[in-house]
Design a protein around this motif. Structure first.
Motif, PDB file in Angstrom:
ATOM      1  N   ALA A  70     -35.967 -51.189  56.305  1.00  0.00           N
ATOM      2  CA  ALA A  70     -35.985 -50.102  55.326  1.00  0.00           C
ATOM      3  C   ALA A  70     -34.938 -50.249  53.931  1.00  0.00           C
ATOM      4  O   ALA A  70     -35.597 -50.088  52.826  1.00  0.00           O
ATOM      5  N   ARG A  71     -34.044 -50.959  54.357  1.00  0.00           N
ATOM      6  CA  ARG A  71     -32.790 -51.070  53.200  1.00  0.00           C
ATOM      7  C   ARG A  71     -33.466 -52.082  52.095  1.00  0.00           C
ATOM      8  O   ARG A  71     -33.287 -51.988  51.166  1.00  0.00           O
TER       9      ARG A  71
ATOM     10  N   SER B 140     -36.177 -44.956  52.579  1.00  0.00           N
ATOM     11  CA  SER B 140     -35.579 -44.425  53.535  1.00  0.00           C
ATOM     12  C   SER B 140     -36.383 -44.650  54.857  1.00  0.00           C
ATOM     13  O   SER B 140     -37.218 -45.404  54.850  1.00  0.00           O
ATOM     14  N   ARG B 141     -35.673 -44.969  56.215  1.00  0.00           N
ATOM     15  CA  ARG B 141     -36.235 -45.080  57.311  1.00  0.00           C
ATOM     16  C   ARG B 141     -37.554 -44.224  57.505  1.00  0.00           C
ATOM     17  O   ARG B 141     -38.584 -44.958  57.914  1.00  0.00           O
TER      18      ARG B 141
ATOM     19  N   THR C 172     -33.527 -50.073  60.327  1.00  0.00           N
ATOM     20  CA  THR C 172     -32.646 -49.900  59.069  1.00  0.00           C
ATOM     21  C   THR C 172     -32.765 -50.889  58.162  1.00  0.00           C
ATOM     22  O   THR C 172     -32.709 -50.798  56.922  1.00  0.00           O
ATOM     23  N   LYS C 173     -32.555 -52.155  58.744  1.00  0.00           N
ATOM     24  CA  LYS C 173     -32.442 -53.283  58.101  1.00  0.00           C
ATOM     25  C   LYS C 173     -33.803 -53.531  56.967  1.00  0.00           C
ATOM     26  O   LYS C 173     -33.757 -53.754  55.744  1.00  0.00           O
TER      27      LYS C 173
ATOM     28  N   LEU D 246     -33.266 -49.721  66.264  1.00  0.00           N
ATOM     29  CA  LEU D 246     -32.944 -49.083  65.134  1.00  0.00           C
ATOM     30  C   LEU D 246     -32.313 -49.804  63.999  1.00  0.00           C
ATOM     31  O   LEU D 246     -32.429 -49.583  62.911  1.00  0.00           O
ATOM     32  N   ASP D 247     -31.305 -50.625  64.513  1.00  0.00           N
ATOM     33  CA  ASP D 247     -30.757 -51.669  63.515  1.00  0.00           C
ATOM     34  C   ASP D 247     -32.129 -52.363  62.738  1.00  0.00           C
ATOM     35  O   ASP D 247     -31.785 -52.441  61.399  1.00  0.00           O
TER      36      ASP D 247
ATOM     37  N   TYR E   9     -40.127 -45.558  55.044  1.00  0.00           N
ATOM     38  CA  TYR E   9     -40.640 -46.813  55.394  1.00  0.00           C
ATOM     39  C   TYR E   9     -41.707 -46.532  56.645  1.00  0.00           C
ATOM     40  O   TYR E   9     -42.716 -47.244  56.577  1.00  0.00           O
TER      41      TYR E   9
END
Length: 109
Positions: A26-27, A32-33, A23-24, A19-20, A36
């Protein structure tokens, strides 16, 4: 334009590390996740979002191109300047604009 309503939901479980990582990524892309994931699933190449100054650069390249176009039209009407050389400069400017836009813009969902 056809607007798709996303009414179906699917639950996916991730480890903290997964998940990290999602998230990385996507950012970095500015999405957004969910956005993405949709793009990746649809086979779209996801690029990092451009630095904040890239839209300003694109705007400036377009401004210069518009100015060149006006000068070229005026020179052609008056028979003054080397119109083929101006036309080449305008084509080069448009190629740079397209390169910047293609490199740094993300297609919309």
């Amino acid at each position: 334009m056809i607007v798709l309503k996303r009414t179906l939901e699917m639950k996916v479980r991730f480890t903290k590390t997964e998940l990290d990582a999602l998230t990385k990524k996507a950012r970095k892309s500015g999405l957004s996740r969910e956005g993405y994931c949709r793009r990746v699933l649809n086979g779209t190449e996801v690029k990092e979002a451009p630095p904040a100054d890239v839209p300003v650069l694109i705007q400036e390249v377009r401004r210069v191109g518009n100015n060149l176009n006006q000068v070229m039209k005026r020179a052609n009407a008056l028979g003054l300047l080397d119109v083929p050389q101006l036309r080449k400069a305008l084509e080069d400017n448009r190629a740079v604009e397209k390169l910047i836009a293609d490199t740094y813009t993300v297609p919309s969902d």
